[in-house]
Design an enzyme around this catalytic site. Structure first.
Site, PDB file in Angstrom:
ATOM      1  CG  ASP A 141     -24.417  38.007   2.398  1.00  0.00           C
ATOM      2  OD1 ASP A 141     -24.790  37.645   1.272  1.00  0.00           O
ATOM      3  OD2 ASP A 141     -24.441  37.253   3.385  1.00  0.00           O
ATOM      4  CG  HIS A 163     -23.118  34.544   7.414  1.00  0.00           C
ATOM      5  ND1 HIS A 163     -22.502  35.691   6.957  1.00  0.00           N
ATOM      6  CD2 HIS A 163     -23.997  34.206   6.441  1.00  0.00           C
ATOM      7  CE1 HIS A 163     -22.985  36.028   5.769  1.00  0.00           C
ATOM      8  NE2 HIS A 163     -23.904  35.125   5.430  1.00  0.00           N
ATOM      9  CB  CYS A 191     -26.540  33.604  -1.531  1.00  0.00           C
ATOM     10  SG  CYS A 191     -25.171  32.927  -2.491  1.00  0.00           S
ATOM     11  CG  ASN A 239     -26.456  37.964   6.300  1.00  0.00           C
ATOM     12  OD1 ASN A 239     -26.263  38.116   5.107  1.00  0.00           O
ATOM     13  ND2 ASN A 239     -25.761  37.172   7.059  1.00  0.00           N
TER      14      ASN A 239
HETATM   15  P1  HMG Z   1     -14.426  30.495 -12.802  1.00  0.00           P
HETATM   16  O1  HMG Z   1     -15.196  30.854 -14.058  1.00  0.00           O
HETATM   17  O2  HMG Z   1     -14.427  29.069 -12.390  1.00  0.00           O
HETATM   18  O3  HMG Z   1     -12.941  31.031 -12.837  1.00  0.00           O
HETATM   19  O4  HMG Z   1     -14.980  31.385 -11.619  1.00  0.00           O
HETATM   20  P2  HMG Z   1     -11.819  31.009 -13.880  1.00  0.00           P
HETATM   21  O5  HMG Z   1     -10.544  31.059 -13.110  1.00  0.00           O
HETATM   22  O6  HMG Z   1     -12.024  29.899 -14.876  1.00  0.00           O
HETATM   23  O7  HMG Z   1     -11.995  32.411 -14.645  1.00  0.00           O
HETATM   24  C1  HMG Z   1     -13.084  32.673 -15.528  1.00  0.00           C
HETATM   25  C2  HMG Z   1     -13.175  34.182 -15.771  1.00  0.00           C
HETATM   26  O8  HMG Z   1     -13.405  34.879 -14.544  1.00  0.00           O
HETATM   27  C3  HMG Z   1     -11.902  34.773 -16.341  1.00  0.00           C
HETATM   28  O9  HMG Z   1     -12.277  35.905 -17.111  1.00  0.00           O
HETATM   29  C4  HMG Z   1     -11.185  35.275 -15.111  1.00  0.00           C
HETATM   30  O10 HMG Z   1     -10.277  36.294 -15.385  1.00  0.00           O
HETATM   31  C5  HMG Z   1     -12.340  35.795 -14.282  1.00  0.00           C
HETATM   32  P3  HMG Z   1     -12.464  35.823 -18.711  1.00  0.00           P
HETATM   33  O11 HMG Z   1     -11.144  35.315 -19.208  1.00  0.00           O
HETATM   34  O12 HMG Z   1     -13.579  34.854 -18.962  1.00  0.00           O
HETATM   35  O13 HMG Z   1     -12.795  37.218 -19.082  1.00  0.00           O
HETATM   36  N1  HMG Z   1     -12.069  35.777 -12.827  1.00  0.00           N
HETATM   37  C6  HMG Z   1     -12.179  36.856 -12.038  1.00  0.00           C
HETATM   38  N2  HMG Z   1     -12.537  38.123 -12.274  1.00  0.00           N
HETATM   39  C7  HMG Z   1     -12.521  38.978 -11.238  1.00  0.00           C
HETATM   40  N3  HMG Z   1     -12.204  38.611  -9.981  1.00  0.00           N
HETATM   41  C8  HMG Z   1     -11.850  37.351  -9.690  1.00  0.00           C
HETATM   42  C9  HMG Z   1     -11.829  36.423 -10.759  1.00  0.00           C
HETATM   43  N4  HMG Z   1     -11.532  35.099 -10.818  1.00  0.00           N
HETATM   44  C10 HMG Z   1     -11.672  34.727 -12.094  1.00  0.00           C
HETATM   45  N5  HMG Z   1     -11.548  37.017  -8.457  1.00  0.00           N
HETATM   46  C11 HMG Z   1     -15.049  32.386  -9.440  1.00  0.00           C
HETATM   47  C12 HMG Z   1     -14.544  31.215 -10.287  1.00  0.00           C
HETATM   48  C13 HMG Z   1     -14.895  32.039  -7.984  1.00  0.00           C
HETATM   49  C14 HMG Z   1     -14.247  33.611  -9.804  1.00  0.00           C
HETATM   50  C15 HMG Z   1     -16.541  32.613  -9.811  1.00  0.00           C
HETATM   51  O14 HMG Z   1     -17.224  31.410  -9.617  1.00  0.00           O
HETATM   52  C16 HMG Z   1     -17.188  33.693  -9.009  1.00  0.00           C
HETATM   53  O15 HMG Z   1     -16.823  34.876  -9.095  1.00  0.00           O
HETATM   54  N6  HMG Z   1     -18.218  33.345  -8.232  1.00  0.00           N
HETATM   55  C17 HMG Z   1     -18.953  34.330  -7.466  1.00  0.00           C
HETATM   56  C18 HMG Z   1     -19.237  33.764  -6.145  1.00  0.00           C
HETATM   57  C19 HMG Z   1     -19.901  34.811  -5.273  1.00  0.00           C
HETATM   58  O16 HMG Z   1     -19.496  35.969  -5.227  1.00  0.00           O
HETATM   59  N7  HMG Z   1     -20.941  34.363  -4.560  1.00  0.00           N
HETATM   60  C20 HMG Z   1     -21.590  35.208  -3.611  1.00  0.00           C
HETATM   61  C21 HMG Z   1     -20.715  35.449  -2.402  1.00  0.00           C
HETATM   62  S1  HMG Z   1     -20.622  34.066  -1.314  1.00  0.00           S
HETATM   63  C22 HMG Z   1     -21.949  34.283  -0.257  1.00  0.00           C
HETATM   64  O17 HMG Z   1     -22.751  35.166  -0.440  1.00  0.00           O
HETATM   65  C23 HMG Z   1     -22.026  33.371   0.926  1.00  0.00           C
HETATM   66  C24 HMG Z   1     -21.642  34.040   2.249  1.00  0.00           C
HETATM   67  O18 HMG Z   1     -22.420  35.201   2.485  1.00  0.00           O
HETATM   68  C25 HMG Z   1     -21.850  33.052   3.385  1.00  0.00           C
HETATM   69  C26 HMG Z   1     -23.222  32.363   3.274  1.00  0.00           C
HETATM   70  O19 HMG Z   1     -24.247  33.009   3.500  1.00  0.00           O
HETATM   71  O20 HMG Z   1     -23.186  31.198   2.919  1.00  0.00           O
HETATM   72  C27 HMG Z   1     -20.153  34.456   2.253  1.00  0.00           C
HETATM   73 MG    MG Z   2     -24.471  35.126   3.261  1.00  0.00          MG
END
Ligand code: HMG
Ligand code: MG
Length: 311
Positions: A15, A209, A242, A251
C-alpha cells in the site's frame, strides 16, 4: 475490554510503495520486507498482482516475491483483484503467497475508478478467486475500501459497508478488513462501520485499515480497540496512499501505532528499534523523512544520542 495482544499487518511494501511516483527497485522492496520481518512483523503485505498499466510500481511483483527470504511463522500476502492476478501469484510454487487479498469498495464510484467494474461485477470476479485460493489452501482476506467516505461519492453509510461485507461473506472470504481509504473517518464512525463487519465475521477475522490523511487514524484504532478489535493494518514510515484516491496520505505509520500500543501495555511482538531501522532504510531510499510522528521523533532521539556519544 481492550485486547492484551494486537496483530499489526504491515502493508508498507504494497500500500505504501504502490503510490510512489519514482520507481523503487525490487532489491529495495525486498530489503524492506527483510527489515520488517526482522523487527517482528508476522503479517506482511508484500505486493500486488494488478495490471502494470494501472499500477506500474507493482509490476515487479514476482521478482519481489522471489527475492524475499521467508521466515517461518510469517504470513506473506499479495493483492489479487481477479483470476489473472491469482494465477500469476501461484504460477511458481516457490513464490506462492500464504494469503491473498481481494479488494472491493463500499461505493460504486470508487469501485469503477479502482478496479473498473461495479460492486456486483467485482464480487463475481472475486468468487472464482476465493474458490481457487481455498482449493490451494490459501487464506483470503478482503478489503472494503472507502468504508468511511469516498472521494467521488462523499458520505458512505454503514448500510453500504454492510452490503459489501455480506457479499464478501457470501463468497467465502475468510477475513474482512474495513478500510478508510481517504482517512476521513472519526472514531464513532469507525466503530459504526466495524460493527457491521462484526455482524458477519468473528472478531478474530475483522481488521481496521486506516489512512491518516486527517490525523484521525490513531483515534480510530483506539475506538476499535475498545470494541475488542485486535488486528490493524499499518505502514512503516507512514508510506503510501491510493493511486485512485488523490490527496489521500499513507496508512497510519506502523511505529505510531506501535508506540501507542506499547504505552497501553499491549503485546505485539514487534521491536520498535528494529522497526525504526526499517523506517530509516526506506525513508533514505526514497530520499525523504518518514511521515509518521513517532518515526521522526525516534530517529531524532537516535541522532541526538549518536551526537552525544564520545567519539
Ligand atoms: P481492466 O482493464 O478492467 O481488466 O482492469 P481487463 O480484464 O479488461 O484487462 C485489461 C488489461 O489488463 C489486459 O491487458 C489484461 O491482461 C490486464 P492488455 O490485453 O490490455 O495488455 N490485466 C492484468 N494484468 C496483470 N495482472 C492482472 C490483470 N488483470 C487484467 N491481475 C484491473 C481490471 C482490476 C486489473 C485493473 O483495474 C487494475 O489493475 N486496477 C488496479 C487497482 C489497484 O491496484 N489499486 C490499488 C490497490 S487497492 C488499495 O490500495 C486499497 C486498499 O489499500 C484498502 C484501502 O485503503 O481502501 C487495499
Ligand atoms: Mg489502503
Amino acid at each position: 475490554m481492550i485486547p492484551k495482544h494486537v496483530t499489526l499487518v504491515e502493508v508498507g511494501p504494497r500500500d505504501g510503495l504502490q503510490n510512489e511516483k519514482a520507481p523503487v527497485d525490487a532489491a529495495t522492496k525486498i530489503e524492506l520486507v527483510h527489515l520488517l520481518q526482522a523487527a517482528g512483523l508476522r503479517e506482511i503485505e508484500v505486493t500486488s498482482y494488478v495490471s502494470p498499466k494501472w499500477v506500474p510500481q507493482m509490476a515487479d511483483n514476482a521478482q519481489v516475491m522471489r527475492g524475499v527470504q521467508r521466515l517461518p511463522g510469517v504470513r506473506y500476502s499479495v493483492l489479487t483483484p481477479n483470476l489473472k492476478g491469482f494465477e500469476a501469484a501461484i504460477a511458481d510454487p516457490a513464490i506462492r503467497p500464504d494469503e491473498i487479498v481481494v479488494f472491493g469498495a463500499a461505493s460504486e464510484a470508487f469501485s469503477q475508478r479502482n478496479i473498473n467494474c461495479s460492486i456486483a461485477e467485482s464480487i463475481e470476479r472475486f468468487r472464482p478467486v476465493v474458490e481457487a485460493a481455498h482449493a490451494n489452501a490459501i487464506k483470503v482476506r478482503c478489503a472494503v475500501s472507502v468504508a468511511l467516505g469516498c472521494p467521488y461519492q462523499g458520505e458512505v453509510t454503514p448500510d453500504e459497508v454492510e452490503r459489501v461485507v455480506r457479499l464478501m461473506k457470501d463468497i467465502g472470504v475468510d477475513h474482512c478488513g474495513i478500510a478508510d481509504t481517504i482517512g476521513v473517518g472519526t472514531p464513532k464512525r469507525a466503530q459504526a462501520a466495524l460493527e457491521r463487519a462484526l455482524k458477519h465475521f468473528p472478531i478474530d477475522q475483522v481488521s481496521g485499515h486506516f489512512h491518516d490523511t486527517y490525523g484521525q487514524a490513531l483515534g480510530n484504532i483506539y475506538a476499535c480497540l475498545e470494541m475488542g478489535i485486535h488486528t490493524f493494518d499499518a505502514s512503516v514510515a507512514g508510506l503510501g496512499g491510493c493511486p485512485y484516491a488523490k490527496g489521500a496520505t499513507g496508512n497510519v505509520g506502523t511505529e505510531d501505532v506501535l508506540f501507542m500500543l506499547n504505552g497501553l501495555g499491549i503485546e505485539t511482538g514487534i521491536d520498535i528499534d528494529k522497526l525504526i531501522d526499517a523506517a530509516a532504510f526506506i525513508s533514505n531510499a526514497l530520499g525523504r523523512k518518514p511521515v509518521s510522528r513517532s518515526g521522526n521523533a525516534l530517529l531524532a532521539k537516535r541522532a541526538a544520542k549518536a551526537e552525544a556519544a564520545p567519539a
